[in-house]
Scaffold this motif. Structure first.
Motif, mmCIF file in Angstrom:
data_model
loop_
_atom_site.group_PDB
_atom_site.id
_atom_site.type_symbol
_atom_site.label_atom_id
_atom_site.label_comp_id
_atom_site.label_asym_id
_atom_site.label_seq_id
_atom_site.Cartn_x
_atom_site.Cartn_y
_atom_site.Cartn_z
ATOM 1 N N VAL A 274 36.610 36.010 32.064
ATOM 2 C CA VAL A 274 37.704 35.443 31.133
ATOM 3 C C VAL A 274 37.756 33.956 30.982
ATOM 4 C CG1 VAL A 274 39.955 35.498 30.025
ATOM 5 C CG2 VAL A 274 38.770 37.690 30.810
ATOM 6 N N ILE A 275 38.055 33.792 32.305
ATOM 7 C CA ILE A 275 38.333 32.210 32.610
ATOM 8 C C ILE A 275 36.968 31.451 32.150
ATOM 9 C CG2 ILE A 275 38.406 30.548 34.446
ATOM 10 C CD1 ILE A 275 41.057 32.101 33.864
ATOM 11 N N ALA A 276 35.939 31.715 32.499
ATOM 12 C CA ALA A 276 34.763 31.334 32.038
ATOM 13 C C ALA A 276 34.374 30.930 30.640
ATOM 14 C CB ALA A 276 33.459 32.037 32.634
ATOM 15 N N GLN A 277 34.730 32.153 29.969
ATOM 16 C CA GLN A 277 34.769 31.931 28.386
ATOM 17 C C GLN A 277 35.883 30.954 27.530
ATOM 18 O OE1 GLN A 277 34.297 36.601 27.565
ATOM 19 N NE2 GLN A 277 33.774 35.538 25.608
ATOM 20 N N LEU A 278 36.925 31.045 28.602
ATOM 21 C CA LEU A 278 37.897 29.784 27.999
ATOM 22 C C LEU A 278 37.239 28.564 28.286
ATOM 23 C CD1 LEU A 278 41.356 31.537 29.372
ATOM 24 C CD2 LEU A 278 40.435 31.500 27.038
ATOM 25 N N ASN A 279 36.777 28.205 29.278
ATOM 26 C CA ASN A 279 36.291 27.044 29.708
ATOM 27 C C ASN A 279 35.293 26.589 29.002
ATOM 28 O OD1 ASN A 279 38.204 26.513 31.750
ATOM 29 N ND2 ASN A 279 37.320 27.402 33.452
ATOM 30 N N SER A 280 34.246 27.510 28.440
ATOM 31 C CA SER A 280 33.085 27.227 27.531
ATOM 32 C C SER A 280 33.321 26.929 26.225
ATOM 33 C CB SER A 280 32.114 28.194 27.715
ATOM 34 O OG SER A 280 32.399 29.425 27.208
ATOM 35 N N ASN A 281 34.649 27.294 25.765
ATOM 36 C CA ASN A 281 34.701 27.395 24.367
ATOM 37 C C ASN A 281 34.915 25.948 23.893
ATOM 38 O OD1 ASN A 281 36.367 27.390 21.745
ATOM 39 N ND2 ASN A 281 35.362 29.418 21.752
ATOM 40 N N LYS B 190 43.522 39.944 40.387
ATOM 41 C CA LYS B 190 42.035 39.645 39.984
ATOM 42 C C LYS B 190 41.239 41.159 40.417
ATOM 43 C CE LYS B 190 38.171 36.901 41.145
ATOM 44 N NZ LYS B 190 37.881 35.651 42.046
ATOM 45 N N ALA B 191 41.679 41.880 41.331
ATOM 46 C CA ALA B 191 40.875 42.869 41.593
ATOM 47 C C ALA B 191 40.768 43.836 40.726
ATOM 48 C CB ALA B 191 41.417 43.322 43.073
ATOM 49 N N SER B 192 41.887 44.248 40.158
ATOM 50 C CA SER B 192 42.249 45.644 39.110
ATOM 51 C C SER B 192 41.946 44.945 37.821
ATOM 52 C CB SER B 192 43.635 46.102 39.244
ATOM 53 O OG SER B 192 44.595 45.070 38.982
ATOM 54 N N PHE B 193 41.959 43.547 37.229
ATOM 55 C CA PHE B 193 41.709 43.083 36.026
ATOM 56 C C PHE B 193 40.420 43.451 35.545
ATOM 57 C CE2 PHE B 193 41.037 40.146 32.602
ATOM 58 C CZ PHE B 193 42.121 40.061 32.120
ATOM 59 N N SER B 194 40.656 43.999 34.223
ATOM 60 C CA SER B 194 39.222 44.347 33.446
ATOM 61 C C SER B 194 39.846 44.391 31.920
ATOM 62 C CB SER B 194 38.693 45.583 34.025
ATOM 63 O OG SER B 194 37.739 46.015 33.289
ATOM 64 N N VAL B 195 39.046 43.958 30.953
ATOM 65 C CA VAL B 195 39.400 44.020 29.583
ATOM 66 C C VAL B 195 39.079 45.480 28.989
ATOM 67 C CG1 VAL B 195 38.921 43.241 27.470
ATOM 68 C CG2 VAL B 195 38.681 41.596 29.406
ATOM 69 N N ASP B 196 40.234 46.060 28.662
ATOM 70 C CA ASP B 196 40.126 47.413 28.109
ATOM 71 C C ASP B 196 38.992 47.899 26.857
ATOM 72 O OD1 ASP B 196 41.960 48.085 30.001
ATOM 73 O OD2 ASP B 196 43.565 47.975 28.616
ATOM 74 N N ALA B 197 38.973 46.833 26.163
ATOM 75 C CA ALA B 197 38.216 47.108 24.758
ATOM 76 C C ALA B 197 37.994 45.694 24.165
ATOM 77 C CB ALA B 197 38.928 47.908 23.722
ATOM 78 N N ASP B 198 36.634 45.753 23.311
ATOM 79 C CA ASP B 198 36.414 44.317 22.801
ATOM 80 C C ASP B 198 37.575 43.844 21.974
ATOM 81 O OD1 ASP B 198 34.126 44.972 23.761
ATOM 82 O OD2 ASP B 198 33.089 45.132 21.882
ATOM 83 N N VAL B 199 37.713 42.548 22.266
ATOM 84 C CA VAL B 199 38.983 42.022 21.457
ATOM 85 C C VAL B 199 38.379 40.463 20.999
ATOM 86 C CG1 VAL B 199 39.859 41.021 23.400
ATOM 87 C CG2 VAL B 199 41.435 41.388 21.669
ATOM 88 N N THR B 200 38.782 39.812 19.911
ATOM 89 C CA THR B 200 38.699 38.540 19.467
ATOM 90 C C THR B 200 39.972 37.707 19.411
ATOM 91 O OG1 THR B 200 36.614 39.172 18.014
ATOM 92 C CG2 THR B 200 37.837 37.037 17.550
ATOM 93 N N LEU B 201 40.136 36.808 20.278
ATOM 94 C CA LEU B 201 41.108 35.996 20.485
ATOM 95 C C LEU B 201 41.047 34.839 19.430
ATOM 96 C CD1 LEU B 201 41.013 35.442 24.337
ATOM 97 C CD2 LEU B 201 42.059 37.200 23.181
ATOM 98 N N GLN C 260 34.459 44.318 26.436
ATOM 99 C CA GLN C 260 35.230 45.442 27.205
ATOM 100 C C GLN C 260 34.492 45.345 28.708
ATOM 101 O OE1 GLN C 260 34.631 49.420 25.810
ATOM 102 N NE2 GLN C 260 35.684 50.290 27.628
ATOM 103 N N GLY C 261 35.116 45.466 29.606
ATOM 104 C CA GLY C 261 34.945 45.249 31.035
ATOM 105 C C GLY C 261 34.732 44.055 31.678
ATOM 106 N N THR C 262 35.196 42.801 30.970
ATOM 107 C CA THR C 262 35.029 41.623 31.497
ATOM 108 C C THR C 262 36.161 41.510 32.368
ATOM 109 O OG1 THR C 262 34.540 40.957 29.142
ATOM 110 C CG2 THR C 262 35.125 38.934 30.676
#
Length: 500
Positions: free
Chosen positions: A159-166, A121-132, A152-154
């Motif tokens: 990420v977990i919050a975005q998955l839950n809110s969709n 969790k500490a090192s996790f960061s999205v490298d670039a904008d991406v559409t899943l 980027q930077g999420t």
């Protein structure tokens, strides 16, 4: 200028202001009569409007508690084993007893990331904008596509919050710090649920979350499939994708495996209380209308003038005005005819194919009219009989009140009453208006406009009369003053001559 100058009686020794005030008291009497007439009209208007408020209250009760099926047709539901199944029933549900055997409860599909792919969790960061892009199949087999743009930077939490809110995805996801794994559970239960990663960018992204997909078009790895509920109802075995489902107006909620009996019955208390509430409201309305029609009119107690009020205590004013505003609607024709019509609405037989024998009149279900003439048509309930009739045929009781029809005879009692109330409110509004109307829009208001015009003209006239009185007294004072001055001059002249 001279007409506005007022001399206070210095020359004559008279209290000019008091004399004018007394004279004006007589002149003002017709104005007081106009103001009293205006007050009586305002009281009558307000009393009419209070009758409309009363009638509207009865209409609102009829609509909310008698006309609406959801209020009259409530159901009581019981389960012999609530650890297996519970149930609720809508107003349209039939009275049934269902033997239920739960063979299997429905579960949700779950996807777990690979135990060997711990996510930091500490090192996790999205490298670039991406559409899943994820092709979603719900537990009941319905499909949709979910598209989620992650910036980027999420962080992992983001990420977990975005998955839950969709809403299209419809999952509950979380990250467990102790194991470093991600869990994704489908909110909808059922065996058909699946999540398919639609393109390589989505595959690569979920790889960062510990899922081992290698190509687009694959279902998310680490799946434990959901299950459908497997139940047998009255000998018929069936499946449902959810543990909550509705059959014939009864909503069942499966809790665990086993057997139970679910019973649905008419809520006699709910229908009884709705009808009793109507009777109470009806009795209240006719009692208040009767009281208005019979209220004594005390013509020896006209509305008080401002001057009269000044000479009285608050209590004296209160007692006087109680008599003064009594009987504003005594013998009123609108209210009298309304009472007669309401009695006809209630007593007259309801005809029609939906009304079985023994349910066409209130008296047949235990609601009769008081034999005491002074009660003015008050309704009396035989509670035992009413409950028996509700148990015997609740639909017939409902139709007695609510049947629709082309003629008044075919309409249920509640519909008749609501028609009468609507017509009466309309008549009263034409007479007394309502708060948002201007005076021009109703009869009493137009009378008030005329009286206000008369009052304005009369007040202008009184001002002219008062000015005339003061001019006359001023002229008199000036004449006396001149006479006094002449007299003093002569006295001085003669007095001076004598001294010479």
């Amino acid at each position: 200028m001279a007409s506005n100058m007022r001399i206070g009686g210095l020359a004559s020794g008279m209290d000019i202001d008091q004399i004018v005030k007394d004279l004006m008291k007589v002149e003002r009497m017709p104005l007081d009569k106009l103001k009293q007439k205006k007050q009586l009209l305002e009281w009558q208007r307000d009393d009419y409007r209070s009758m409309n408020t009363l009638l509207q209250g009865l209409d609102d009760y009829l609509f909310s508690n008698i006309t609406l099926q959801s209020s009259m047709f409530k159901k009581t539901v019981s389960s012999s084993n609530e650890s297996v199944v519970t149930a609720t029933a809508g107003s349209s549900a039939a009275n049934v007893a269902a033997a239920i055997q739960v063979n299997q409860v429905a579960t949700s599909a779950v996807w777990l990331s690979d135990a060997t792919k711990r996510v930091d969790k500490a090192s996790f960061s999205v490298d670039a904008d991406v559409t899943l892009t994820i092709n979603v199949t719900n537990g009941d087999g319905t499909t949709k596509q979910a598209a989620i743009t992650v910036k980027q930077g999420t962080t992992l939490d983001g990420v977990i919050a975005q998955l839950n809110s969709n809403l299209d995805l419809g999952v509950s996801a979380f990250y467990d710090e102790q194991t470093g794994r991600v869990s994704i559970m489908k909110k909808e239960m059922g065996a058909q649920a699946s999540l398919v990663l639609a393109d390589q960018a989505t595959v690569d992204f979920f790889a960062q979350l510990g899922f081992t997909n290698t190509a687009a078009g694959q279902e998310l790895t680490g799946k434990t499939a959901g299950k459908d509920a497997d139940i047998t109802i009255n000998g018929l075995r069936t499946t449902r994708s959810s543990n909550t489902f509705t059959i014939n107006g009864v909503t069942y909620t499966v809790k665990g495996t086993g057997t139970a009996t679910v019973s649905v019955e008419t809520d006699v208390d709910a229908m009884f209380n709705a009808i009793k509430g109507f009777v109470d409201k009806y009795n209240e309305v006719i009692a208040k209308i009767n009281a208005e029609l019979k209220e004594e009119r005390y013509r020896d107690y006209p509305p008080l003038t401002d001057e009269q009020k000044e000479a009285m205590t608050e209590k004296q004013i209160e007692l006087w005005e109680e008599k003064a505003r009594s009987g504003m609607l005594r013998g009123d024709s609108i209210l009298s005819s309304t009472l007669s019509q309401m009695r006809m609405n209630v007593y007259t037989k309801v005809e029609g194919a939906n009304i079985p024998s023994g349910f066409s009149q209130l008296a047949q279900i235990g609601i009769t009219t008081s034999s005491n003439y002074l009660d003015g048509g008050k309704l009396i309930i035989d509670e035992t009989k009413l409950r028996e009739k509700i148990k015997e045929n609740p639909d017939a009781v409902y139709q007695l009140f609510n049947q629709d029809g082309a003629t008044d005879a075919e309409k249920g009692i509640a519909r008749r009453l609501r028609d009468t109330i609507k017509a009466t409110i309309g008549k009263i509004e034409q007479k007394a208006g309502k708060t948002i109307w201007t005076n021009q829009q109703f009869a009493i208001g137009r009378d008030l406009i005329q009286i206000n015009d008369q009052i304005d003209r009369f007040q202008d006239r009184l001002k002219q009369i008062e000015d005339r009185y003061y001019r006359q007294f001023t002229a008199m004072e000036e004449a006396i003053q001149r006479a006094n001055q002449q007299s003093m001059y002569l006295m001085n002249a003669f007095g001076g001559g004598m001294q010479g």
